[in-house]
Design a protein around this motif. Structure first.
Motif, mmCIF file in Angstrom:
data_model
loop_
_atom_site.group_PDB
_atom_site.id
_atom_site.type_symbol
_atom_site.label_atom_id
_atom_site.label_comp_id
_atom_site.label_asym_id
_atom_site.label_seq_id
_atom_site.Cartn_x
_atom_site.Cartn_y
_atom_site.Cartn_z
ATOM 1 N N ARG A 3 37.277 41.419 44.509
ATOM 2 C CA ARG A 3 36.046 40.998 43.848
ATOM 3 C C ARG A 3 35.226 40.149 44.823
ATOM 4 O O ARG A 3 35.481 38.931 44.996
ATOM 5 N N PRO A 4 34.223 40.733 45.470
ATOM 6 C CA PRO A 4 33.438 39.984 46.473
ATOM 7 C C PRO A 4 32.713 38.770 45.908
ATOM 8 O O PRO A 4 32.478 37.798 46.646
ATOM 9 N N SER A 5 32.383 38.793 44.620
ATOM 10 C CA SER A 5 31.613 37.680 44.044
ATOM 11 C C SER A 5 32.376 36.368 44.081
ATOM 12 O O SER A 5 31.782 35.294 44.195
ATOM 13 N N ASN A 6 33.695 36.409 43.966
ATOM 14 C CA ASN A 6 34.481 35.179 44.038
ATOM 15 C C ASN A 6 35.651 35.289 45.019
ATOM 16 O O ASN A 6 36.557 34.454 45.005
ATOM 17 N N LEU A 7 35.643 36.348 45.855
ATOM 18 C CA LEU A 7 36.621 36.538 46.927
ATOM 19 C C LEU A 7 38.050 36.573 46.405
ATOM 20 O O LEU A 7 38.981 36.037 47.023
ATOM 21 N N THR A 8 38.231 37.220 45.273
ATOM 22 C CA THR A 8 39.537 37.264 44.620
ATOM 23 C C THR A 8 40.087 38.692 44.601
ATOM 24 O O THR A 8 39.356 39.649 44.371
ATOM 25 N N TRP A 9 41.391 38.775 44.843
ATOM 26 C CA TRP A 9 42.114 40.050 44.783
ATOM 27 C C TRP A 9 42.940 40.083 43.506
ATOM 28 O O TRP A 9 43.653 39.114 43.185
ATOM 29 N N PHE A 10 42.840 41.176 42.766
ATOM 30 C CA PHE A 10 43.631 41.380 41.554
ATOM 31 C C PHE A 10 44.503 42.615 41.782
ATOM 32 O O PHE A 10 43.980 43.704 42.044
ATOM 33 N N ILE A 11 45.817 42.428 41.675
ATOM 34 C CA ILE A 11 46.757 43.519 41.960
ATOM 35 C C ILE A 11 47.668 43.708 40.756
ATOM 36 O O ILE A 11 48.389 42.780 40.355
ATOM 37 N N SER A 12 47.633 44.897 40.161
ATOM 38 C CA SER A 12 48.506 45.218 39.033
ATOM 39 C C SER A 12 49.789 45.835 39.581
ATOM 40 O O SER A 12 49.833 47.020 39.919
ATOM 41 N N LEU A 13 50.828 45.033 39.697
ATOM 42 C CA LEU A 13 52.068 45.468 40.330
ATOM 43 C C LEU A 13 52.832 46.424 39.423
ATOM 44 O O LEU A 13 53.053 46.132 38.246
ATOM 45 N N THR A 14 53.258 47.562 39.985
ATOM 46 C CA THR A 14 54.035 48.519 39.187
ATOM 47 C C THR A 14 55.421 47.984 38.860
ATOM 48 O O THR A 14 56.079 48.480 37.944
ATOM 49 N N THR A 15 55.877 46.978 39.596
ATOM 50 C CA THR A 15 57.160 46.354 39.280
ATOM 51 C C THR A 15 57.015 45.288 38.197
ATOM 52 O O THR A 15 58.009 44.720 37.754
ATOM 53 N N GLY A 16 55.769 45.002 37.782
ATOM 54 C CA GLY A 16 55.549 44.059 36.696
ATOM 55 C C GLY A 16 54.662 42.894 37.076
ATOM 56 O O GLY A 16 54.828 42.291 38.143
ATOM 57 N N GLY A 17 53.712 42.584 36.220
ATOM 58 C CA GLY A 17 52.846 41.432 36.411
ATOM 59 C C GLY A 17 51.616 41.745 37.241
ATOM 60 O O GLY A 17 51.473 42.832 37.807
ATOM 61 N N THR A 18 50.732 40.767 37.296
ATOM 62 C CA THR A 18 49.498 40.878 38.067
ATOM 63 C C THR A 18 49.446 39.751 39.094
ATOM 64 O O THR A 18 49.658 38.586 38.759
ATOM 65 N N SER A 19 49.189 40.120 40.330
ATOM 66 C CA SER A 19 49.048 39.135 41.403
ATOM 67 C C SER A 19 47.559 38.844 41.597
ATOM 68 O O SER A 19 46.744 39.765 41.692
ATOM 69 N N ILE A 20 47.201 37.553 41.623
ATOM 70 C CA ILE A 20 45.808 37.134 41.807
ATOM 71 C C ILE A 20 45.760 36.225 43.038
ATOM 72 O O ILE A 20 46.418 35.186 43.075
ATOM 73 N N VAL A 21 45.015 36.645 44.050
ATOM 74 C CA VAL A 21 44.978 35.927 45.325
ATOM 75 C C VAL A 21 43.533 35.762 45.772
ATOM 76 O O VAL A 21 42.745 36.711 45.714
ATOM 77 N N THR A 22 43.178 34.577 46.212
ATOM 78 C CA THR A 22 41.866 34.347 46.811
ATOM 79 C C THR A 22 41.990 34.462 48.322
ATOM 80 O O THR A 22 42.791 33.744 48.946
ATOM 81 N N PHE A 23 41.208 35.374 48.904
ATOM 82 C CA PHE A 23 41.324 35.583 50.347
ATOM 83 C C PHE A 23 40.068 36.283 50.841
ATOM 84 O O PHE A 23 39.691 37.343 50.342
ATOM 85 N N GLY A 24 39.393 35.685 51.845
ATOM 86 C CA GLY A 24 38.213 36.293 52.431
ATOM 87 C C GLY A 24 37.010 35.394 52.351
ATOM 88 O O GLY A 24 37.080 34.237 51.906
ATOM 89 N N ALA A 25 35.865 35.937 52.786
ATOM 90 C CA ALA A 25 34.590 35.219 52.762
ATOM 91 C C ALA A 25 33.482 36.207 52.417
ATOM 92 O O ALA A 25 33.684 37.431 52.457
ATOM 93 N N THR A 26 32.345 35.693 52.097
ATOM 94 C CA THR A 26 31.218 36.551 51.726
ATOM 95 C C THR A 26 30.883 37.516 52.865
ATOM 96 O O THR A 26 30.786 37.111 54.024
ATOM 97 N N GLY A 27 30.728 38.790 52.527
ATOM 98 C CA GLY A 27 30.408 39.812 53.521
ATOM 99 C C GLY A 27 31.612 40.526 54.083
ATOM 100 O O GLY A 27 31.471 41.513 54.809
ATOM 101 N N ASP A 28 32.832 40.053 53.759
ATOM 102 C CA ASP A 28 34.039 40.715 54.246
ATOM 103 C C ASP A 28 34.236 42.061 53.553
ATOM 104 O O ASP A 28 33.832 42.251 52.403
#
Length: 473
Positions: free
Chosen positions: A306-331
């Protein structure tokens, strides 16, 4: 006088007869010819179609062990240490020998090199080569066993399983070929294992090779040419404005035709197993789809950046959702398995600075400058070491630049022209990504296969989108 001459002639004939009899019946002469402390002749490794040391020795019952220690798998072109070992509690064993060769089926797979003076390399019939002990490496009078270590370099391409065959001699050091103990053994080194996070990209049939494939936006059609037999397959699936997200979502070793709908954040997957499909919501308008196998279970995980807030959302097939902030605007995302642990790593290419920022799942964060603002990041394992290399395509010049994951040196090569669309993948199944471009103006594919050579193929029509470019911004 005549009697004396007759007696001398008789004695001479008897002596000659005894000498001939001794030559024909005594093993003493054959023993010395067959005792090869400085190394046997070629072709006695016990490999298929070869003899072992029993051809020159009169062996007794074995009391020890003989083994080969080698890597479980190989990567093409990589060098590995191999160890051959004799072990025994029989103190009558006082000299040691071996001969070893390597075959992929019936084809030699040998590139040996000595580490010290205890081994030597000899030529055999055809292209076969052997490594064996030297005179110093026979360790005369040594009890308990012997060990030799040398280098073996794997073939430059994936040739399938490679088997090391060896024959060994635990000798009694009496200078003859009697009373020795002869052993044979073998071990198989398996071919490269495709890492779970990077099964062969865009392989719709599961034969280990990337398939030439396109998406035709107007009718939302998928077309691919099977690498195994050249047959063409097609399917209508999706809408004109959908984003291509082909990955192996079901874990069957085949890429599934799949798309992500930007307006609704909906995913649609056409199962490669039976042609049925499933769908689910994950993401929102403005997100960038970045599916990959982030948890190492052989299945792609739905994910968005999500470029608007530099957040990664990952729906893991082994269970759960991983939410990580990584990057900068324009990446822009540049996901791949950079540390070779079987899990895709969150990564971005910072176009403004030509920087790579990689959040490696095992090895931690890595950042470096490599590229320019107009370059197209196209990471993949171009060197065959099991780790993705930071790579980009320069549209203005048609050049590729690869930063080797092994040592962070780089190489570049021209392949393509201005206006071409980069579409890299492993088109020849050798475990290495190949440079490839689709020239829309002529509907032509140009693939620089690392093993099989250059491929030029007409496939598609003007306006088609090459599927292997799906994750290149």
């Amino acid at each position: 006088m005549l009697k004396v001459k007759k007696l001398k002639i008789f004695c001479l004939l008897v002596f000659a007869g005894l000498a001939i009899f001794g030559l024909l019946n005594s093993n003493r002469f054959a023993h010395k010819a067959s005792a090869f402390s400085s190394g046997p002749p070629a072709g006695v490794s016990g490999a298929p179609g070869e003899n072992s040391c029993t051809g020159c020795h009169n062996p007794v019952a074995n009391t020890g062990q003989f083994s080969i220690i080698a890597p479980a798998n190989y990567m093409p072109g990589q060098t590995y240490q191999v160890t051959v070992r004799h072990q025994t509690a029989d103190n009558s064993r006082r000299r040691w020998g071996f001969q070893l060769t390597a075959l992929a089926g019936a084809t030699p797979a040998v590139a040996f090199s000595n580490i010290n003076g205890n081994t030597q390399i000899i030529d055999g019939a055809g292209e076969r080569k052997y490594i064996q002990q030297t005179l110093d490496g026979s360790f005369g009078s040594q009890a308990g066993g012997a060990v030799w270590t040398f280098n073996w370099t794997a073939p430059a391409t994936n040739v399938g399983a490679v088997t090391l065959y060896a024959a060994g001699n635990q000798a009694n050091n009496d200078g003859t070929s009697d009373g020795d103990q002869i052993y044979t053994t073998s071990t198989t080194i398996q071919p490269p294992v495709t890492t779970p996070s990077e099964p062969v990209a865009f392989d719709f049939e599961g034969d280990g090779k990337t398939d030439i494939s396109i998406f035709r936006p107007a009718p939302a059609e998928w077309w691919y040419s099977r690498s195994s037999d050249g047959a063409t397959r097609a399917a209508q699936f999706g809408n004109t404005t959908d984003r291509l997200v082909p990955q192996d979502f079901t874990g069957d070793g085949k890429t599934d035709i799949a798309l992500w709908r930007p307006a609704t954040g909906e995913w649609y997957v056409l199962r490669s197993e039976d042609g049925s499909f499933f769908s689910f919501p994950f993401g929102a308008a403005g997100d960038v789809p970045v599916p990959a196998d982030y948890d190492g279970d052989n299945k792609a995980d739905p994910a968005v950046f999500r470029p608007s807030n530099l957040t990664w959302f990952i729906s893991l097939t082994t269970g759960g959702t991983s939410i990580v902030t990584f990057g900068a605007t324009g990446d822009v995302p540049a996901v791949a398995d950079y540390d070779g642990d079987g899990k895709a790593d969150i990564a971005i290419y910072r176009t403004a600075l030509g920087e790579w920022w990689i959040n490696r799942s095992t090895a931690g964060i890595l950042a470096f400058q490599f590229g320019a603002s107009t370059d197209k990041p196209a990471p993949g394992d171009y060197t065959g070491d099991g780790k993705a290399d930071a790579t980009f395509f320069r549209p203005s010049t048609g050049e590729w630049f690869v930063l080797r994951s092994e040592d962070f040196s780089f190489f570049s090569a021209p392949f393509g022209a201005s206006g071409d669309i980069p579409a890299p993948g492993d088109y020849d199944g050798d475990g290495k990504f190949d440079f490839a471009v689709f020239r829309s103006s002529s509907s032509t594919w140009f693939v620089n296969r690392s093993t099989a050579g250059i491929l030029i193929a007409g496939f598609g029509i003007s306006g088609d989108v090459p599927v292997p470019s799906a994750f290149i911004p």
